[in-house]
Structure formats: structure tokens, C-alpha cells
Design a protein around this motif. Structure first.
Motif, PDB file in Angstrom:
ATOM      1  N   GLU A  85      19.958  33.832  69.581  1.00 55.92           N
ATOM      2  CA  GLU A  85      18.800  34.736  69.579  1.00 55.92           C
ATOM      3  C   GLU A  85      17.471  33.984  69.684  1.00 55.92           C
ATOM      4  OE1 GLU A  85      20.577  38.371  66.797  1.00 55.92           O
ATOM      5  OE2 GLU A  85      19.063  37.006  66.006  1.00 55.92           O
ATOM      6  N   VAL A  86      17.496  32.680  69.400  1.00 52.61           N
ATOM      7  CA  VAL A  86      16.257  31.891  69.375  1.00 52.61           C
ATOM      8  C   VAL A  86      16.042  31.244  70.741  1.00 52.61           C
ATOM      9  CG1 VAL A  86      14.957  30.087  68.200  1.00 52.61           C
ATOM     10  CG2 VAL A  86      16.665  31.426  66.936  1.00 52.61           C
ATOM     11  N   ASP A  87      14.993  31.649  71.419  1.00 49.69           N
ATOM     12  CA  ASP A  87      14.698  31.098  72.735  1.00 49.69           C
ATOM     13  C   ASP A  87      14.229  29.646  72.592  1.00 49.69           C
ATOM     14  OD1 ASP A  87      12.963  30.501  75.219  1.00 49.69           O
ATOM     15  OD2 ASP A  87      13.884  32.427  75.719  1.00 49.69           O
ATOM     16  N   PRO A  88      14.715  28.732  73.444  1.00 48.38           N
ATOM     17  CA  PRO A  88      14.289  27.321  73.373  1.00 48.38           C
ATOM     18  C   PRO A  88      12.783  27.116  73.506  1.00 48.38           C
ATOM     19  CG  PRO A  88      16.233  27.545  74.765  1.00 48.38           C
ATOM     20  CD  PRO A  88      15.782  28.940  74.439  1.00 48.38           C
ATOM     21  N   LEU A  89      12.059  28.111  74.014  1.00 54.46           N
ATOM     22  CA  LEU A  89      10.601  28.009  74.128  1.00 54.46           C
ATOM     23  C   LEU A  89       9.960  27.744  72.766  1.00 54.46           C
ATOM     24  CD1 LEU A  89       8.155  28.352  76.084  1.00 54.46           C
ATOM     25  CD2 LEU A  89       8.144  30.768  75.467  1.00 54.46           C
ATOM     26  N   TYR A  90      10.600  28.175  71.685  1.00 54.38           N
ATOM     27  CA  TYR A  90      10.046  28.017  70.347  1.00 54.38           C
ATOM     28  C   TYR A  90      10.297  26.619  69.774  1.00 54.38           C
ATOM     29  CZ  TYR A  90       8.990  32.991  70.050  1.00 54.38           C
ATOM     30  OH  TYR A  90       8.461  34.236  70.263  1.00 54.38           O
ATOM     31  N   PHE A  91      11.213  25.845  70.351  1.00 51.33           N
ATOM     32  CA  PHE A  91      11.567  24.537  69.795  1.00 51.33           C
ATOM     33  C   PHE A  91      10.425  23.536  69.948  1.00 51.33           C
ATOM     34  CE2 PHE A  91      16.486  24.925  70.259  1.00 51.33           C
ATOM     35  CZ  PHE A  91      16.457  26.038  69.451  1.00 51.33           C
ATOM     36  N   ASP A  92      10.220  22.727  68.916  1.00 54.05           N
ATOM     37  CA  ASP A  92       9.160  21.720  68.932  1.00 54.05           C
ATOM     38  C   ASP A  92       9.761  20.322  68.842  1.00 54.05           C
ATOM     39  OD1 ASP A  92       6.746  20.391  68.830  1.00 54.05           O
ATOM     40  OD2 ASP A  92       6.359  20.855  66.745  1.00 54.05           O
ATOM     41  N   ARG A  93      10.144  19.883  67.614  1.00 58.69           N
ATOM     42  CA  ARG A  93      10.710  18.545  67.426  1.00 58.69           C
ATOM     43  C   ARG A  93      12.034  18.635  66.680  1.00 58.69           C
ATOM     44  NH1 ARG A  93       7.996  14.077  68.580  1.00 58.69           N
ATOM     45  NH2 ARG A  93       9.271  12.866  67.148  1.00 58.69           N
ATOM     46  N   SER A  94      12.894  17.636  66.917  1.00 60.63           N
ATOM     47  CA  SER A  94      14.226  17.622  66.304  1.00 60.63           C
ATOM     48  C   SER A  94      14.320  16.522  65.249  1.00 60.63           C
ATOM     49  CB  SER A  94      15.297  17.385  67.368  1.00 60.63           C
ATOM     50  OG  SER A  94      15.247  18.375  68.371  1.00 60.63           O
ATOM     51  N   TYR A  95      14.969  16.852  64.131  1.00 61.41           N
ATOM     52  CA  TYR A  95      15.193  15.899  63.046  1.00 61.41           C
ATOM     53  C   TYR A  95      16.644  15.989  62.575  1.00 61.41           C
ATOM     54  CZ  TYR A  95      10.069  15.837  62.677  1.00 61.41           C
ATOM     55  OH  TYR A  95       8.728  15.729  62.947  1.00 61.41           O
ATOM     56  N   PHE A  96      17.218  14.841  62.234  1.00 63.84           N
ATOM     57  CA  PHE A  96      18.522  14.829  61.587  1.00 63.84           C
ATOM     58  C   PHE A  96      18.325  15.011  60.088  1.00 63.84           C
ATOM     59  CE2 PHE A  96      19.808  11.971  65.253  1.00 63.84           C
ATOM     60  CZ  PHE A  96      20.594  12.930  65.870  1.00 63.84           C
ATOM     61  N   LEU A  97      19.193  15.799  59.478  1.00 70.23           N
ATOM     62  CA  LEU A  97      19.235  15.902  58.022  1.00 70.23           C
ATOM     63  C   LEU A  97      20.452  15.152  57.535  1.00 70.23           C
ATOM     64  CD1 LEU A  97      18.414  19.690  57.349  1.00 70.23           C
ATOM     65  CD2 LEU A  97      17.021  17.731  56.719  1.00 70.23           C
ATOM     66  N   SER A  98      20.263  14.299  56.543  1.00 66.87           N
ATOM     67  CA  SER A  98      21.390  13.596  55.934  1.00 66.87           C
ATOM     68  C   SER A  98      21.444  13.935  54.452  1.00 66.87           C
ATOM     69  CB  SER A  98      21.253  12.079  56.120  1.00 66.87           C
ATOM     70  OG  SER A  98      20.154  11.581  55.373  1.00 66.87           O
ATOM     71  N   PRO A  99      22.652  13.994  53.867  1.00 71.12           N
ATOM     72  CA  PRO A  99      22.753  14.323  52.446  1.00 71.12           C
ATOM     73  C   PRO A  99      22.296  13.166  51.565  1.00 71.12           C
ATOM     74  CG  PRO A  99      24.917  13.798  53.329  1.00 71.12           C
ATOM     75  CD  PRO A  99      23.967  13.781  54.492  1.00 71.12           C
ATOM     76  N   SER A 100      21.548  13.472  50.528  1.00 73.68           N
ATOM     77  CA  SER A 100      21.172  12.464  49.536  1.00 73.68           C
ATOM     78  C   SER A 100      22.260  12.390  48.470  1.00 73.68           C
ATOM     79  CB  SER A 100      19.821  12.825  48.903  1.00 73.68           C
ATOM     80  OG  SER A 100      18.794  12.753  49.865  1.00 73.68           O
ATOM     81  N   GLU A 101      22.005  11.571  47.452  1.00 73.17           N
ATOM     82  CA  GLU A 101      22.974  11.384  46.388  1.00 73.17           C
ATOM     83  C   GLU A 101      23.333  12.725  45.749  1.00 73.17           C
ATOM     84  OE1 GLU A 101      20.072   9.894  46.662  1.00 73.17           O
ATOM     85  OE2 GLU A 101      20.689   7.905  47.353  1.00 73.17           O
ATOM     86  N   GLY A 102      24.639  12.982  45.649  1.00 73.81           N
ATOM     87  CA  GLY A 102      25.110  14.204  45.013  1.00 73.81           C
ATOM     88  C   GLY A 102      25.095  15.426  45.900  1.00 73.81           C
ATOM     89  N   GLY A 103      24.769  15.261  47.183  1.00 71.61           N
ATOM     90  CA  GLY A 103      24.650  16.426  48.045  1.00 71.61           C
ATOM     91  C   GLY A 103      25.683  16.513  49.151  1.00 71.61           C
TER      92      GLY A 103
END
Length: 277
Positions: free
Chosen positions: A103-121
Motif C-alpha cells: 500500500e506504500v508507494d515508493p515515492l514516500y521512501f527517503d533513506r534506508s537503515y538496518f535495525l540490529s537487536p541490542s543486548e536482550g532483544g
């Protein structure tokens, strides 16, 4: 190991996932410097006041907002810090709801980031990743990043969770302002079928690793050839900063005649500025 640009919690419902944010994009563009042809010294870009005709340092500048009527509203760094403080203290990526990813058009995309789990997550991270993957959904979130409140999309990507910052709807320009767009033109069934057949023939699986920046590769090879042929020059020495005392003297000289009309004081100011240096 990727550099951490933000650390906090990803939360939805009653679940908190401690995470770290890493930029997913590597800037590999070739950067060039501008130098003086005569002495080969790198060109400096100074802050110049067009009214005073001289360079100014950061201590002499201030921020502000200019209204459409031409009025200027001064804003201090302290005021900006106080405004940011409650937002910066909230170290959360708040998922407000979930949406179908298509449903989300790529026109709205700006920048990409990876999320990594921290301790305990790790467990909660894996659970969210699997749920998003199987449901083909993405989290619609908010966070404060790089001095602004961002909209973001939380989605699975291979073994990781990726955060896409999004443009707000009011930032997307109205399509009605695009020139030369007219009402839909009638197309013949034959032309349409031929075009669809061509699309089918040119369709292949998405394999982004097969596409290279050929211009950048050619530019890199061009630079390497110049290096091999010893087509290099030695940069000139950049001059030391101007004496602060001289700068203050010039500033004082420019303030010696603040009341009389400019045309009467111009020559006197010029003489005092020359004397100061």
C-alpha cells in the motif's frame, strides 16, 4: 561492523525491542576538490557578509526565520535546544499501526537503515521479523532522528529488519502541478496488446547485483591511468588564518561612523580598514 547512528527501543503494543540503527546506504560517489589553477591551493568557501564586505566567524552569526513578508524572527541556539530536548529524550521508535507493505508507494521512501537487536532483544527481534515476513505487513512508526521527527516504515529484509524513513504527505508535490499531463488518452486495443507483449518479453527477475555504475567505473579507471602516468600536482600550502587582532581592528573601524549616511563615510571606513591591516 556498521557504525551505530542511533540507539533506543522499537516498541509496539506492550512489547519493547532494544535496537541499534545503522545506515544501510554507502556513499561511494567520487568527490572532487576545486583548486586554484595558478598556485594549486585548495579553494576555500568563506562566510562573507555582503553588506560589510568581509568574512565573518561563527561568533558573529545568528539563526532566524524569515517570513513571507520579509520580517526576520531571531532564534537562539538555546531556544532550539530547549525545543528539541523533550523529543531527543524519547529514545523510541513508536510503531503506531501496521500496514500492508504494497500500500506504500515508493515515492514516500527517503533513506534506508538496518535495525540490529541490542543486548536482550534478539528473541523479540526475531519474533517481529518473522511475523512481518509472513503477514507481508510493515510497521508505521515515528522517531526523532537527525534533529527532526521522522515518519518511518519498519519492514523485513532478508534476515534483518529495515527502517525506511518516509516523506510526509505534505512534502510530496501535487501531481496536478506536473506540466504537460493531460486527461487519459484513448489507446487502441492492438497497441496496448503489443506493448504488453513487449513488457512480457523484457521481464526478468530482479537481480540488483547485476547492475553496475559504468560511469563511476570509467571515472575510477580514468583517475588510475592519470596516476600511473604521473599526471599529478602538489597542492599549495593554505595560508594561516588572519590575525584575530587585525580582524577586531577592522570590525572596530567599520563601527566608527555608524550614524552619518554611507556615501559620506565610505572613504573614511576604507582608509581605517587599510590601516587596520
Amino acid at each position: 561492523m556498521l557504525h551505530t547512528v542511533w540507539k533506543g527501543k522499537l516498541n509496539f503494543g506492550l512489547i519493547d525491542v532494544p535496537v541499534r540503527l545503522h545506515s544501510a546506504i554507502d556513499d561511494v560517489s567520487i568527490k572532487l576538490r576545486t583548486i586554484h589553477k595558478i598556485c594549486h591551493t585548495p579553494i576555500q568557501y568563506e562566510k562573507m557578509c555582503p553588506s560589510c564586505g568581509r568574512e565573518v566567524n561563527n561568533d558573529e552569526t545568528m539563526k532566524g526565520y524569515e517570513t513571507s513578508s520579509g520580517k526576520f524572527i531571531p532564534i537562539t541556539d538555546k531556544e532550539i535546544e530547549n525545543l528539541k530536548k523533550p523529543f531527543e529524550e524519547e529514545k523510541d521508535i513508536r510503531i503506531m499501526n501496521f500496514v500492508h507493505l504494497d500500500e506504500v508507494d515508493p515515492l514516500y521512501f527517503d533513506r534506508s537503515y538496518f535495525l540490529s537487536p541490542s543486548e536482550g532483544g534478539k528473541r523479540a527481534y526475531s519474533l517481529l521479523h518473522e511475523a512481518l515476513s509472513q503477514s507481508k505487513r510493515a510497521g508505521f512508526a515515528k522517531l526523532f532522528l537527525h534533529s527532526d521527527e521522522k515518519l518511518a516504515l519498519i519492514r523485513p529484509y532478508k534476515e534483518a529488519i529495515v527502517m525506511e524513513t518516509l516523506h510526509y504527505h505534505h512534502e510530496i508535490r501535487d501531481i496536478r502541478d506536473v506540466p504537460n499531463l493531460s486527461a487519459a488518452q484513448e489507446v487502441s486495443p492492438q497497441d496496448l496488446q503489443l506493448t504488453k507483449t513487449l513488457l512480457e518479453e523484457l521481464t526478468s527477475p530482479f537481480q540488483p547485483e547485476h547492475y553496475k555504475n559504468e560511469y563511476q567505473a570509467a571515472f575510477t579507471k580514468f583517475i588510475e591511468q592519470k596516476l600511473e602516468q604521473k599526471e599529478t600536482i602538489t597542492l599549495g600550502h593554505e595560508p594561516a588564518p588572519k590575525n584575530v587582532a587585525n580582524l577586531m581592528a577592522a570590525l572596530k573601524a567599520s563601527l566608527d561612523y555608524p550614524i552619518a549616511p554611507p556615501d559620506q563615510n565610505m572613504k573614511k571606513r576604507e582608509i581605517k580598514r587599510k590601516e587596520a591591516f
